[in-house]
Design a protein around this motif. Structure first.
Motif, short mmCIF file in Angstrom:
data_model
loop_
_atom_site.label_atom_id
_atom_site.label_comp_id
_atom_site.label_asym_id
_atom_site.label_seq_id
_atom_site.Cartn_x
_atom_site.Cartn_y
_atom_site.Cartn_z
N GLY A 1 0.81 -1.21 0.00
CA GLY A 1 0.00 0.00 0.00
C GLY A 1 0.85 1.26 0.00
N CYS A 2 0.15 2.39 -0.11
CA CYS A 2 0.87 3.66 -0.16
C CYS A 2 -0.02 4.78 0.36
N ASP A 3 0.58 5.67 1.14
CA ASP A 3 -0.17 6.81 1.71
C ASP A 3 0.10 8.11 0.96
N PHE B 1 -0.46 9.29 -2.33
CA PHE B 1 -1.42 9.90 -3.25
C PHE B 1 -0.77 10.89 -4.22
N CYS B 2 0.24 10.44 -4.93
CA CYS B 2 0.76 11.23 -6.06
C CYS B 2 -0.43 11.40 -7.01
N SER B 3 -0.54 12.58 -7.61
CA SER B 3 -1.82 12.91 -8.26
C SER B 3 -2.13 12.05 -9.49
N TYR B 4 -1.11 11.39 -10.06
CA TYR B 4 -1.33 10.59 -11.27
C TYR B 4 -1.53 9.11 -10.96
N CYS B 5 -1.37 8.70 -9.69
CA CYS B 5 -1.17 7.28 -9.40
C CYS B 5 -2.40 6.61 -8.78
N VAL B 6 -2.70 5.45 -9.30
CA VAL B 6 -3.89 4.71 -8.87
C VAL B 6 -3.57 3.72 -7.73
N SER C 1 11.75 3.14 -3.76
CA SER C 1 12.05 4.19 -2.78
C SER C 1 11.39 5.50 -3.21
N HIS C 2 10.85 6.22 -2.25
CA HIS C 2 10.33 7.57 -2.56
C HIS C 2 11.37 8.58 -2.08
N PRO C 3 11.77 9.51 -2.95
CA PRO C 3 12.82 10.46 -2.56
C PRO C 3 12.52 11.21 -1.27
S1 SF4 Z 1 3.76 6.85 -7.39
FE1 SF4 Z 1 3.23 7.92 -5.47
S2 SF4 Z 1 1.17 7.21 -4.92
FE2 SF4 Z 1 1.97 5.79 -6.48
S3 SF4 Z 1 2.89 4.12 -5.29
FE3 SF4 Z 1 4.54 5.57 -5.73
S4 SF4 Z 1 4.60 6.96 -3.97
FE4 SF4 Z 1 2.62 5.84 -3.90
#
Ligand code: SF4
Length: 441
Positions: free
Chosen positions: A152-154, A156-161, A232-234
Protein backbone atom coordinates in the motif's frame (compact mmCIF):
# COMPACT_ATOMS: atom_id res chain seq x y z
CA UNK A 1 -5.61 -30.18 -12.35
CA UNK A 2 -3.45 -27.77 -14.29
CA UNK A 3 -3.28 -24.00 -13.99
CA UNK A 4 -1.87 -21.28 -16.21
CA UNK A 5 -1.07 -17.68 -15.16
CA UNK A 6 -0.86 -14.58 -17.35
CA UNK A 7 0.76 -11.78 -15.35
CA UNK A 8 0.90 -8.04 -16.08
CA UNK A 9 2.73 -5.34 -14.17
CA UNK A 10 5.33 -4.73 -11.52
CA UNK A 11 7.50 -6.88 -9.26
CA UNK A 12 4.77 -6.76 -6.61
CA UNK A 13 2.41 -8.46 -9.09
CA UNK A 14 5.10 -10.96 -10.02
CA UNK A 15 5.57 -11.80 -6.36
CA UNK A 16 1.80 -12.11 -5.80
CA UNK A 17 1.79 -14.74 -8.55
CA UNK A 18 4.68 -16.58 -6.87
CA UNK A 19 2.38 -16.78 -3.85
CA UNK A 20 -0.49 -18.08 -6.01
CA UNK A 21 1.78 -20.72 -7.59
CA UNK A 22 2.90 -21.82 -4.14
CA UNK A 23 -0.69 -22.07 -2.84
CA UNK A 24 -1.82 -24.03 -5.91
CA UNK A 25 1.13 -26.43 -5.76
CA UNK A 26 0.41 -27.11 -2.09
CA UNK A 27 -3.20 -27.85 -3.14
CA UNK A 28 -1.94 -30.37 -5.74
CA UNK A 29 -2.14 -28.31 -8.94
CA UNK A 30 0.47 -28.48 -11.69
CA UNK A 31 1.60 -25.66 -13.98
CA UNK A 32 0.58 -25.67 -17.67
CA UNK A 33 2.65 -23.71 -20.15
CA UNK A 34 -0.36 -22.52 -22.20
CA UNK A 35 -3.93 -21.48 -21.41
CA UNK A 36 -5.24 -24.09 -23.85
CA UNK A 37 -3.65 -26.90 -21.75
CA UNK A 38 -5.00 -25.65 -18.40
CA UNK A 39 -8.09 -26.38 -16.30
CA UNK A 40 -7.73 -23.02 -14.57
CA UNK A 41 -6.50 -19.77 -16.11
CA UNK A 42 -5.67 -16.81 -13.88
CA UNK A 43 -5.01 -13.34 -15.27
CA UNK A 44 -3.23 -10.99 -12.86
CA UNK A 45 -3.81 -7.41 -13.85
CA UNK A 46 -2.12 -4.01 -13.71
CA UNK A 47 -3.86 -0.64 -14.07
CA UNK A 48 -0.93 1.68 -13.35
CA UNK A 49 -0.80 2.66 -17.03
CA UNK A 50 -3.58 2.69 -19.59
CA UNK A 51 -1.62 0.44 -21.96
CA UNK A 52 -1.40 -2.46 -19.48
CA UNK A 53 -5.15 -2.25 -18.91
CA UNK A 54 -5.84 -2.27 -22.67
CA UNK A 55 -3.61 -5.33 -23.09
CA UNK A 56 -5.53 -7.09 -20.32
CA UNK A 57 -8.92 -6.48 -21.96
CA UNK A 58 -7.65 -7.65 -25.31
CA UNK A 59 -6.31 -10.88 -23.71
CA UNK A 60 -9.70 -11.40 -22.06
CA UNK A 61 -11.32 -11.17 -25.51
CA UNK A 62 -9.18 -14.14 -26.59
CA UNK A 63 -9.84 -16.08 -23.37
CA UNK A 64 -13.58 -15.56 -23.79
CA UNK A 65 -13.42 -17.70 -26.94
CA UNK A 66 -11.48 -20.41 -25.04
CA UNK A 67 -14.04 -20.32 -22.23
CA UNK A 68 -16.93 -20.67 -24.70
CA UNK A 69 -15.62 -23.99 -26.01
CA UNK A 70 -14.20 -25.58 -22.83
CA UNK A 71 -14.82 -26.11 -19.11
CA UNK A 72 -11.86 -23.97 -18.11
CA UNK A 73 -12.21 -21.92 -14.87
CA UNK A 74 -11.27 -18.32 -15.59
CA UNK A 75 -10.25 -15.90 -12.83
CA UNK A 76 -9.09 -12.29 -12.69
CA UNK A 77 -6.82 -10.97 -9.93
CA UNK A 78 -4.81 -7.86 -9.13
CA UNK A 79 -5.26 -4.13 -9.60
CA UNK A 80 -8.01 -4.06 -12.28
CA UNK A 81 -10.03 -6.52 -10.19
CA UNK A 82 -9.64 -4.28 -7.14
CA UNK A 83 -10.45 -1.11 -9.07
CA UNK A 84 -13.53 -2.47 -10.85
CA UNK A 85 -14.89 -4.52 -7.92
CA UNK A 86 -18.35 -6.00 -8.77
CA UNK A 87 -18.49 -3.92 -12.00
CA UNK A 88 -15.99 -6.36 -13.48
CA UNK A 89 -18.94 -8.68 -14.20
CA UNK A 90 -20.56 -6.05 -16.41
CA UNK A 91 -17.41 -5.94 -18.52
CA UNK A 92 -16.47 -9.62 -18.26
CA UNK A 93 -19.62 -11.63 -17.44
CA UNK A 94 -17.96 -14.91 -18.51
CA UNK A 95 -15.30 -15.01 -15.72
CA UNK A 96 -15.64 -17.39 -12.75
CA UNK A 97 -13.95 -15.39 -10.01
CA UNK A 98 -12.32 -12.06 -9.31
CA UNK A 99 -9.99 -11.43 -6.38
CA UNK A 100 -8.60 -8.04 -5.40
CA UNK A 101 -5.06 -7.29 -4.36
CA UNK A 102 -5.60 -8.26 -0.70
CA UNK A 103 -7.17 -11.62 -1.52
CA UNK A 104 -4.34 -13.66 -2.99
CA UNK A 105 -4.77 -16.22 -0.17
CA UNK A 106 -8.34 -17.04 -1.36
CA UNK A 107 -7.34 -18.34 -4.79
CA UNK A 108 -7.85 -22.04 -4.14
CA UNK A 109 -11.21 -21.40 -2.45
CA UNK A 110 -12.34 -19.35 -5.48
CA UNK A 111 -11.40 -22.18 -7.88
CA UNK A 112 -13.15 -24.79 -5.71
CA UNK A 113 -16.37 -22.75 -5.54
CA UNK A 114 -16.33 -22.20 -9.30
CA UNK A 115 -15.89 -25.93 -9.98
CA UNK A 116 -18.14 -27.50 -7.37
CA UNK A 117 -20.84 -24.94 -6.66
CA UNK A 118 -20.71 -23.24 -10.07
CA UNK A 119 -20.76 -19.94 -8.20
CA UNK A 120 -18.63 -16.86 -8.84
CA UNK A 121 -16.50 -15.69 -5.92
CA UNK A 122 -15.89 -11.94 -5.98
CA UNK A 123 -13.74 -10.64 -3.13
CA UNK A 124 -12.24 -7.18 -2.86
CA UNK A 125 -11.57 -6.52 0.82
CA UNK A 126 -9.67 -3.28 1.29
CA UNK A 127 -6.30 -2.95 2.90
CA UNK A 128 -6.27 -4.44 6.36
CA UNK A 129 -6.71 -7.93 5.01
CA UNK A 130 -3.27 -9.07 6.05
CA UNK A 131 -3.50 -12.75 5.16
CA UNK A 132 -2.18 -12.15 1.62
CA UNK A 133 0.77 -10.23 2.99
CA UNK A 134 1.85 -13.22 5.04
CA UNK A 135 1.76 -15.95 2.38
CA UNK A 136 5.33 -17.21 2.06
CA UNK A 137 6.00 -18.78 -1.33
CA UNK A 138 9.36 -20.21 -0.18
CA UNK A 139 12.52 -20.19 -2.27
CA UNK A 140 12.88 -23.83 -3.28
CA UNK A 141 15.20 -24.15 -6.25
CA UNK A 142 15.72 -20.39 -6.54
CA UNK A 143 18.79 -18.22 -6.12
CA UNK A 144 16.91 -14.96 -5.87
CA UNK A 145 13.66 -14.23 -4.11
CA UNK A 146 11.30 -11.35 -3.43
CA UNK A 147 10.18 -10.68 0.14
CA UNK A 148 7.22 -8.36 0.71
CA UNK A 149 7.91 -6.08 3.67
CA UNK A 150 4.98 -3.70 3.30
CA UNK A 151 2.08 -2.99 1.01
CA UNK A 152 0.00 0.00 0.00
CA UNK A 153 0.87 3.66 -0.16
CA UNK A 154 -0.17 6.81 1.71
CA UNK A 155 1.33 9.30 -0.71
CA UNK A 156 -1.42 9.90 -3.25
CA UNK A 157 0.76 11.23 -6.06
CA UNK A 158 -1.82 12.91 -8.26
CA UNK A 159 -1.33 10.59 -11.27
CA UNK A 160 -1.17 7.28 -9.40
CA UNK A 161 -3.89 4.71 -8.87
CA UNK A 162 -1.86 2.53 -6.46
CA UNK A 163 -3.31 3.92 -3.19
CA UNK A 164 -6.80 3.11 -4.54
CA UNK A 165 -5.97 -0.45 -5.56
CA UNK A 166 -3.34 -1.47 -3.00
CA UNK A 167 -4.78 0.50 -0.09
CA UNK A 168 -2.99 2.38 2.67
CA UNK A 169 0.47 1.44 3.94
CA UNK A 170 0.72 -1.67 6.04
CA UNK A 171 4.09 -3.03 7.21
CA UNK A 172 4.93 -6.59 8.20
CA UNK A 173 6.54 -7.19 11.58
CA UNK A 174 10.32 -7.19 11.31
CA UNK A 175 10.51 -10.51 13.20
CA UNK A 176 8.33 -12.19 10.52
CA UNK A 177 10.46 -10.77 7.72
CA UNK A 178 13.72 -11.89 9.38
CA UNK A 179 12.32 -15.37 9.90
CA UNK A 180 11.28 -15.59 6.23
CA UNK A 181 14.68 -14.40 4.97
CA UNK A 182 16.45 -16.90 7.27
CA UNK A 183 14.29 -19.70 5.84
CA UNK A 184 15.02 -18.57 2.29
CA UNK A 185 18.78 -18.37 2.96
CA UNK A 186 18.76 -21.81 4.59
CA UNK A 187 16.95 -23.14 1.48
CA UNK A 188 19.64 -21.84 -0.89
CA UNK A 189 18.40 -18.35 -1.80
CA UNK A 190 21.43 -16.07 -2.11
CA UNK A 191 19.80 -12.75 -2.96
CA UNK A 192 16.61 -11.15 -1.64
CA UNK A 193 14.77 -8.11 -2.96
CA UNK A 194 12.67 -6.44 -0.29
CA UNK A 195 9.42 -5.26 -1.85
CA UNK A 196 6.97 -2.51 -1.07
CA UNK A 197 5.36 0.44 -2.84
CA UNK A 198 7.47 2.75 -0.68
CA UNK A 199 9.93 0.71 1.38
CA UNK A 200 11.49 3.91 2.79
CA UNK A 201 8.42 4.49 4.94
CA UNK A 202 8.47 0.91 6.29
CA UNK A 203 7.06 0.87 9.85
CA UNK A 204 6.21 4.58 9.75
CA UNK A 205 4.49 5.46 13.04
CA UNK A 206 5.34 2.09 14.62
CA UNK A 207 7.81 1.28 17.41
CA UNK A 208 9.13 -1.74 15.48
CA UNK A 209 12.46 -1.06 13.70
CA UNK A 210 13.04 1.42 10.85
CA UNK A 211 13.87 0.31 7.31
CA UNK A 212 17.58 1.07 7.83
CA UNK A 213 17.56 -1.05 11.01
CA UNK A 214 15.76 -3.86 9.15
CA UNK A 215 18.52 -3.84 6.52
CA UNK A 216 21.14 -4.15 9.27
CA UNK A 217 19.37 -7.19 10.73
CA UNK A 218 19.02 -8.86 7.32
CA UNK A 219 22.68 -8.12 6.61
CA UNK A 220 23.57 -10.39 9.55
CA UNK A 221 21.74 -13.46 8.17
CA UNK A 222 24.12 -16.32 7.41
CA UNK A 223 24.09 -17.79 3.91
CA UNK A 224 22.54 -14.71 2.30
CA UNK A 225 24.90 -12.87 -0.05
CA UNK A 226 22.96 -9.95 -1.47
CA UNK A 227 20.14 -7.57 -0.49
CA UNK A 228 18.24 -5.22 -2.80
CA UNK A 229 15.05 -3.23 -2.29
CA UNK A 230 12.43 -1.51 -4.39
CA UNK A 231 10.79 1.08 -4.55
CA UNK A 232 12.05 4.19 -2.78
CA UNK A 233 10.33 7.57 -2.56
CA UNK A 234 12.82 10.46 -2.56
CA UNK A 235 11.00 12.37 0.17
CA UNK A 236 11.40 9.40 2.55
CA UNK A 237 15.03 8.53 1.76
CA UNK A 238 16.59 9.11 5.18
CA UNK A 239 20.26 9.88 5.94
CA UNK A 240 20.32 6.64 7.97
CA UNK A 241 19.28 4.67 4.89
CA UNK A 242 21.85 6.43 2.69
CA UNK A 243 24.54 5.50 5.24
CA UNK A 244 23.67 1.80 4.79
CA UNK A 245 25.19 1.83 1.27
CA UNK A 246 28.85 0.90 1.23
CA UNK A 247 28.62 0.05 4.96
CA UNK A 248 26.42 -3.09 4.95
CA UNK A 249 28.45 -5.54 2.88
CA UNK A 250 25.42 -7.49 1.59
CA UNK A 251 23.47 -4.42 0.49
CA UNK A 252 24.04 -4.09 -3.26
CA UNK A 253 25.27 -0.77 -4.59
CA UNK A 254 22.07 0.01 -6.44
CA UNK A 255 18.94 2.08 -5.85
CA UNK A 256 15.80 2.73 -7.88
CA UNK A 257 14.77 6.29 -7.04
CA UNK A 258 11.94 7.62 -9.25
CA UNK A 259 12.15 11.40 -9.89
CA UNK A 260 9.15 11.66 -12.30
CA UNK A 261 9.91 15.22 -13.50
CA UNK A 262 12.75 17.75 -13.44
CA UNK A 263 10.33 20.68 -13.22
CA UNK A 264 9.35 21.94 -9.77
CA UNK A 265 6.05 23.23 -11.13
CA UNK A 266 5.15 19.76 -12.45
CA UNK A 267 6.46 18.04 -9.30
CA UNK A 268 4.05 20.27 -7.34
CA UNK A 269 1.14 19.29 -9.62
CA UNK A 270 2.16 15.66 -9.16
CA UNK A 271 2.11 16.07 -5.34
CA UNK A 272 5.54 14.47 -5.08
CA UNK A 273 6.70 16.36 -1.98
CA UNK A 274 10.24 17.31 -3.13
CA UNK A 275 11.92 19.67 -5.57
CA UNK A 276 14.36 18.86 -8.36
CA UNK A 277 17.13 20.47 -6.24
CA UNK A 278 16.29 18.21 -3.29
CA UNK A 279 16.35 15.18 -5.58
CA UNK A 280 19.78 16.19 -6.90
CA UNK A 281 20.93 16.63 -3.28
CA UNK A 282 19.96 13.01 -2.57
CA UNK A 283 21.86 11.79 -5.63
CA UNK A 284 24.89 13.74 -4.42
CA UNK A 285 24.64 12.23 -0.90
CA UNK A 286 24.24 8.69 -2.29
CA UNK A 287 27.29 9.06 -4.53
CA UNK A 288 29.34 10.65 -1.73
CA UNK A 289 28.49 7.75 0.59
CA UNK A 290 28.93 5.07 -2.08
CA UNK A 291 30.77 6.31 -5.19
CA UNK A 292 30.03 3.28 -7.40
CA UNK A 293 26.29 3.18 -6.67
CA UNK A 294 24.02 2.59 -9.68
CA UNK A 295 20.97 4.84 -9.73
CA UNK A 296 17.91 4.09 -11.86
CA UNK A 297 14.64 6.01 -11.96
CA UNK A 298 11.13 6.39 -13.36
CA UNK A 299 9.98 9.48 -15.20
CA UNK A 300 6.65 10.63 -16.69
CA UNK A 301 6.60 12.77 -19.82
CA UNK A 302 3.59 14.81 -20.99
CA UNK A 303 1.96 15.30 -17.58
CA UNK A 304 -1.01 17.74 -17.86
CA UNK A 305 0.31 21.31 -18.11
CA UNK A 306 3.88 20.24 -19.05
CA UNK A 307 5.31 23.03 -21.22
CA UNK A 308 8.47 23.02 -23.30
CA UNK A 309 10.50 24.50 -20.41
CA UNK A 310 9.26 21.85 -17.97
CA UNK A 311 10.36 19.12 -20.33
CA UNK A 312 13.76 20.84 -20.80
CA UNK A 313 14.15 20.76 -17.00
CA UNK A 314 13.51 17.00 -17.07
CA UNK A 315 16.01 16.53 -19.89
CA UNK A 316 18.57 18.63 -17.96
CA UNK A 317 18.09 16.55 -14.79
CA UNK A 318 18.65 13.33 -16.77
CA UNK A 319 21.84 14.77 -18.29
CA UNK A 320 23.09 15.99 -14.90
CA UNK A 321 22.43 12.78 -12.95
CA UNK A 322 23.46 10.38 -15.74
CA UNK A 323 21.26 7.53 -14.52
CA UNK A 324 22.40 3.95 -15.01
CA UNK A 325 18.95 3.18 -16.38
CA UNK A 326 15.68 5.07 -16.83
CA UNK A 327 12.10 3.81 -17.18
CA UNK A 328 10.27 6.63 -18.94
CA UNK A 329 6.62 6.70 -19.99
CA UNK A 330 4.00 9.00 -21.50
CA UNK A 331 1.43 10.16 -18.98
CA UNK A 332 -1.94 8.38 -19.20
CA UNK A 333 -4.94 9.45 -17.08
CA UNK A 334 -5.97 6.87 -14.50
CA UNK A 335 -9.41 6.52 -12.94
CA UNK A 336 -10.00 8.11 -9.51
CA UNK A 337 -6.77 10.14 -9.64
CA UNK A 338 -6.61 13.92 -9.29
CA UNK A 339 -4.40 14.38 -12.35
CA UNK A 340 -7.13 12.88 -14.55
CA UNK A 341 -9.21 16.01 -13.86
CA UNK A 342 -6.41 18.51 -14.59
CA UNK A 343 -6.71 20.82 -17.62
CA UNK A 344 -4.03 21.43 -20.29
CA UNK A 345 -3.57 17.88 -21.56
CA UNK A 346 -0.42 17.57 -23.64
CA UNK A 347 -1.25 16.31 -27.16
CA UNK A 348 -0.17 12.70 -27.65
CA UNK A 349 2.18 13.51 -30.59
CA UNK A 350 4.05 16.13 -28.52
CA UNK A 351 4.33 13.79 -25.51
CA UNK A 352 5.61 10.98 -27.75
CA UNK A 353 8.17 13.26 -29.38
CA UNK A 354 9.46 14.36 -25.94
CA UNK A 355 9.59 10.76 -24.76
CA UNK A 356 11.60 9.69 -27.80
CA UNK A 357 14.07 12.54 -27.21
CA UNK A 358 14.51 11.60 -23.55
CA UNK A 359 14.94 7.91 -24.31
CA UNK A 360 17.54 8.68 -26.97
CA UNK A 361 19.53 10.75 -24.43
CA UNK A 362 19.35 7.99 -21.83
CA UNK A 363 20.34 5.31 -24.33
CA UNK A 364 23.60 7.14 -25.01
CA UNK A 365 24.25 7.59 -21.26
CA UNK A 366 23.56 3.92 -20.46
CA UNK A 367 25.85 2.72 -23.23
CA UNK A 368 28.61 5.14 -22.18
CA UNK A 369 28.34 3.94 -18.58
CA UNK A 370 28.44 0.28 -19.62
CA UNK A 371 31.43 0.93 -21.91
CA UNK A 372 33.12 2.78 -19.03
CA UNK A 373 33.23 -0.52 -17.12
CA UNK A 374 35.38 -2.24 -19.76
CA UNK A 375 38.55 -3.56 -18.16
CA UNK A 376 37.10 -3.55 -14.63
CA UNK A 377 36.35 -6.61 -12.50
CA UNK A 378 32.79 -7.22 -11.31
CA UNK A 379 31.21 -9.71 -8.92
CA UNK A 380 28.46 -11.70 -10.67
CA UNK A 381 25.85 -14.05 -9.20
CA UNK A 382 25.57 -16.67 -11.95
CA UNK A 383 21.88 -17.38 -12.61
CA UNK A 384 21.89 -19.83 -15.52
CA UNK A 385 21.90 -19.88 -19.31
CA UNK A 386 22.10 -16.57 -21.14
CA UNK A 387 18.86 -15.44 -22.83
CA UNK A 388 20.80 -14.02 -25.78
CA UNK A 389 22.85 -17.17 -26.45
CA UNK A 390 21.80 -20.35 -24.59
CA UNK A 391 25.26 -21.96 -24.80
CA UNK A 392 26.57 -19.12 -22.64
CA UNK A 393 25.84 -18.17 -19.01
CA UNK A 394 24.48 -15.00 -17.44
CA UNK A 395 24.28 -13.31 -14.09
CA UNK A 396 23.96 -9.91 -12.48
CA UNK A 397 26.49 -7.56 -10.96
CA UNK A 398 25.87 -5.96 -7.60
CA UNK A 399 24.79 -2.87 -9.56
CA UNK A 400 22.15 -5.04 -11.30
CA UNK A 401 23.77 -5.14 -14.75
CA UNK A 402 23.39 -8.33 -16.77
CA UNK A 403 26.68 -9.97 -17.73
CA UNK A 404 26.89 -12.72 -20.38
CA UNK A 405 29.98 -14.92 -20.44
CA UNK A 406 31.36 -18.28 -21.53
CA UNK A 407 31.31 -20.51 -18.45
CA UNK A 408 30.15 -23.87 -17.18
CA UNK A 409 27.07 -25.28 -15.49
CA UNK A 410 28.87 -25.81 -12.17
CA UNK A 411 29.16 -22.02 -11.76
CA UNK A 412 25.38 -21.56 -11.54
CA UNK A 413 24.50 -20.31 -8.08
CA UNK A 414 27.98 -19.07 -7.27
CA UNK A 415 29.51 -15.62 -7.08
CA UNK A 416 32.29 -15.21 -9.62
CA UNK A 417 34.66 -12.37 -10.39
CA UNK A 418 34.51 -11.52 -14.10
CA UNK A 419 36.51 -9.12 -16.17
CA UNK A 420 34.29 -6.82 -18.28
CA UNK A 421 35.48 -7.13 -21.86
CA UNK A 422 32.70 -5.18 -23.60
CA UNK A 423 29.86 -2.83 -22.65
CA UNK A 424 26.63 -2.74 -24.71
CA UNK A 425 23.40 -0.75 -24.53
CA UNK A 426 21.67 -3.23 -22.17
CA UNK A 427 24.30 -5.63 -20.91
CA UNK A 428 27.98 -6.40 -20.43
CA UNK A 429 30.17 -9.15 -21.82
CA UNK A 430 32.42 -10.70 -19.21
CA UNK A 431 35.25 -13.23 -19.12
CA UNK A 432 36.70 -15.42 -16.42
CA UNK A 433 40.15 -13.93 -15.82
CA UNK A 434 43.07 -16.23 -16.70
CA UNK A 435 45.31 -16.99 -13.71
CA UNK A 436 48.67 -15.20 -13.99
CA UNK A 437 51.49 -17.51 -15.03
CA UNK A 438 53.56 -18.60 -12.08
CA UNK A 439 51.03 -17.07 -9.71
CA UNK A 440 49.89 -18.74 -6.56
CA UNK A 441 46.30 -19.80 -5.94
S1 SF4 B 1 3.76 6.85 -7.39
FE1 SF4 B 1 3.23 7.92 -5.47
S2 SF4 B 1 1.17 7.21 -4.92
FE2 SF4 B 1 1.97 5.79 -6.48
S3 SF4 B 1 2.89 4.12 -5.29
FE3 SF4 B 1 4.54 5.57 -5.73
S4 SF4 B 1 4.60 6.96 -3.97
FE4 SF4 B 1 2.62 5.84 -3.90
Amino acid sequence: MKYHIENFGCQMNEHDMEKVRHLLHVAGFEAASAATDADVVIVNTCCVREKAEQKFYSLMGRLRRLKAKSTVVLGVMGCVAQLEKEHILEKLPFIDFSLGTSNVHRVEEAIRIARTEKRKLLSFSENGCEASLHVRPGGKGRLRSFVTIMKGCDNFCSYCVVPYVRGREKSRKSSDIIEEVKELAAGGVREVTLLGQNVNSYNKGSDDCTFAQLLEKINDIDGLERIRFVTSHPKDLSPDLIRCFGRLEKLCEQIHLPFQSGSNRILGLMNRGYTAEEYLGLVHSLRKQCPGIAITADCIVGFPGERGQDFSDTQALVEEVRFDGLFSFCYSPRPETRAATLPDRVPREIAMERLKGLQATQKIITREKNCGLEGSTVEVLVEGSSKSSPEEFAGRTRTNRIVNFAGSEDLVGSLVELKVVKGYANSLRGAIPRPKEGGTC
